[in-house]
Design an enzyme around this catalytic site. Structure first.
Site, short mmCIF file in Angstrom:
data_model
loop_
_atom_site.label_atom_id
_atom_site.label_comp_id
_atom_site.label_asym_id
_atom_site.label_seq_id
_atom_site.Cartn_x
_atom_site.Cartn_y
_atom_site.Cartn_z
N GLU A 20 46.44 39.87 48.59
CA GLU A 20 47.74 40.19 48.06
C GLU A 20 48.89 40.70 48.94
O GLU A 20 48.95 42.04 49.20
CB GLU A 20 47.45 41.57 47.11
CG GLU A 20 46.58 41.05 45.94
CD GLU A 20 46.38 42.09 44.81
OE1 GLU A 20 46.64 43.15 45.14
OE2 GLU A 20 45.93 41.86 43.77
N GLU A 40 40.49 35.87 42.44
CA GLU A 40 40.22 37.41 41.94
C GLU A 40 40.79 37.48 40.49
O GLU A 40 42.13 37.01 40.45
CB GLU A 40 40.85 38.59 42.77
CG GLU A 40 40.61 39.70 42.04
CD GLU A 40 41.27 40.95 42.71
OE1 GLU A 40 41.28 40.94 44.05
OE2 GLU A 40 41.84 41.98 42.26
#
Length: 495
Positions: A216, A318
């Site tokens: 991220e 994810e």
């Protein structure tokens, strides 16, 4: 004359009967998980319905090769396993990694701590560009033993890729676990970190397949471990530091996946990553997450990313039911439209529509099918095991995992999400090729792949409240099948 006529009629009737009884049908096995209680149950009796549709397979049209399906080894999951009895630890590992279980083939783990760690920690806590104190000792109590147990259980093996949430604070411009950027003076040290990690895990008997560069890179709202990169900054780091360092240290075969965040940002990133031969040289593919929306697959973005790099990986690295405390031994909740995600409370008003209430089972089934039908070649769930609170983790960021445990009572609950993951991981194996599938019923979500052993696996999701019948067709041969309301089926066609 009457006798002769009767004999002729008898012969004709017998002939018709033989034709009916010898009608060729597809040789299939059908496995179903449903809101009505099936859990990867084998189905052989199919009741008739009033309407029927057609699903047609075409093996001549083939798309991406599958890398694998699986979940993540996290400190939280590994810690919980070590709190359970030996019997339950073994049962869970076998449920995920044995051939009788989900037979996971692609997995993830974290480098340094992450939000699903018990504390903040780094393998290199001391400021030193040469990383002389590098050690994975924090992983040796829980995380490494979990990975080793999985490796010992798996007969077919599985790939592991690792992701950092952040560099140690001393390498960053804000000297903090959360947010900030990697200082340019430490780019070479951070590249060395990846190489040392490979060496340390190899010493433990664990081969790492590859990496995502940064979990991220947009950050996560300044909540838990994070480090920011722009597309250009990440590409510069990979092109001039990480790629050359791994290559010079003899790890040039390790996979490097760029980006590693939500699909809505894909275009901006792949335009930079794959701008030219130099920028794309060390990138082996693109990593994505699903948190931008609880129902939107973002097919245009996935297609765009594939077209920018058609010969590189495109892997969902994810996804989970986030911002929810798991419901304990309540299968029905996982099929109800009651769950909410982070965006239910925090998304800007103009993005609220992306975060409605949803059914967790639907989200998994719809998203994986949608990804496979848009060039994604791997799909990795988040934590494999969490407890009844949805942790433990240092940030108290509660989420749901396919397997929930009560570590105090030594009890295990396999949620419907576990079985939905197995519908893909167990029956669509690495190097399978996604094939063309057409359905006349748009309410049925369908994907299909042909495995290396020539078996064909078809996954069908019926998200409606009523039973459906369809005729599955391959090369002109058919099989009539019914699927229950709110159910997912995997149909395996023999080679």
């Amino acid at each position: 004359m009457k006798v002769i006529t009767k004999s002729i009629y008898t012969i004709i009737s017998l002939s018709l009967l033989m034709n009916c009884t010898t009608k060729q049908e597809l040789n299939v096995e059908v496995f179903e998980t449903s809101a009505s209680g099936n859990k990867l149950s084998k189905i052989s009796e199919f009741s008739r319905t009033e309407t029927s549709s057609k699903i047609v397979l075409d093996t001549s049209k083939r798309f991406q090769k599958i890398t694998g399906f699986g979940g993540a080894f996290t400190e939280s999951s590994a810690y919980l396993l070590n709190k359970l009895s030996e019997k339950n630890r073994k049962e869970i590992i076998e449920a995920y990694f044995s051939r009788d279980g989900a037979n996971y083939s692609l997995t993830r783990t974290h480098m340094n701590s992450c939000d699903f760690s018990l504390t903040n920690y780094s393998y290199t806590p001391t400021p030193d560009k040469e990383l002389k104190d590098f050690s994975v000792k924090e992983d040796k109590k829980d995380l490494i033993p979990m990975i080793k147990a999985a490796l010992a259980t798996s007969k077919d093996g599985f790939k592991i890729f690792a992701s950092p949430w952040t560099a140690p604070p001393w390498m960053k411009d804000n000297n903090h676990w959360v947010g900030g950027k990697l200082l340019p003076e430490y780019y070479d040290s951070w590249a060395l970190f990846f190489s040392k990690y490979l060496e340390a895990y190899k010493t433990e008997g664990i081969e790492i397949w590859g990496f995502t560069v940064e979990n991220e890179p947009h950050g996560n709202g300044n909540n838990w471990e994070s480090m920011h990169f722009t597309p250009q900054e990440m590409t510069d780091f990979v092109q001039h530091h990480l790629g050359p360092k791994l290559e010079s240290d003899g790890y040039g075969d390790k996979i490097i996946l760029g980006y590693d965040q939500n699909r809505a940002g894909l275009k901006e990133w792949v335009d930079v990553m794959y701008k030219d031969e130099a920028s794309s040289k060390y990138y082996d593919g693109t990593a994505i997450h699903w948190y931008e929306s609880t129902y939107e697959v973002f097919p245009e973005e996935l297609q765009y990313a594939h077209n920018m790099a058609p010969n590189k990986y495109l892997i969902e690295t994810e996804g989970c039911i986030d911002a929810e405390v798991p419901k304990w031994k309540d299968d029905a909740w996982y099929w109800k439209k009651e769950a909410t995600d982070w965006g239910w409370d925090w998304a800007p008003e103009n993005q609220k529509y992306l975060h409605p209430k949803y059914a967790p089972a639907n989200r998994y089934a719809r998203d994986i099918i949608g990804c496979l039908n848009n060039w994604v070649d791997g799909w990795v769930d988040w934590n494999m095991v969490l407890n009844r609170q949805g942790g433990p983790n240092w940030f108290k960021n509660w989420c749901v995992a396919p397997v929930i445990v009560d570590e105090e009572a030594d009890e295990v609950y396999y949620t419907p999400l576990y079985y939905i993951m197995a519908h893909f991981s167990k029956y669509i194996r690495p190097n399978a090729e996604v094939i063309d599938v057409q359905t006349s019923d748009k309410e049925l979500l369908v994907t299909a792949a042909i495995n290396p052993d020539k078996t064909i696996s078809v996954v069908i999701f019926n998200q409606t409240e009523y039973k459906k019948e369809f005729s599955l067709e391959l090369n002109g041969v058919t099989k009539d099948i019914t699927i229950n309301p709110q159910a997912i089926q995997t149909i395996v066609l023999a080679n």
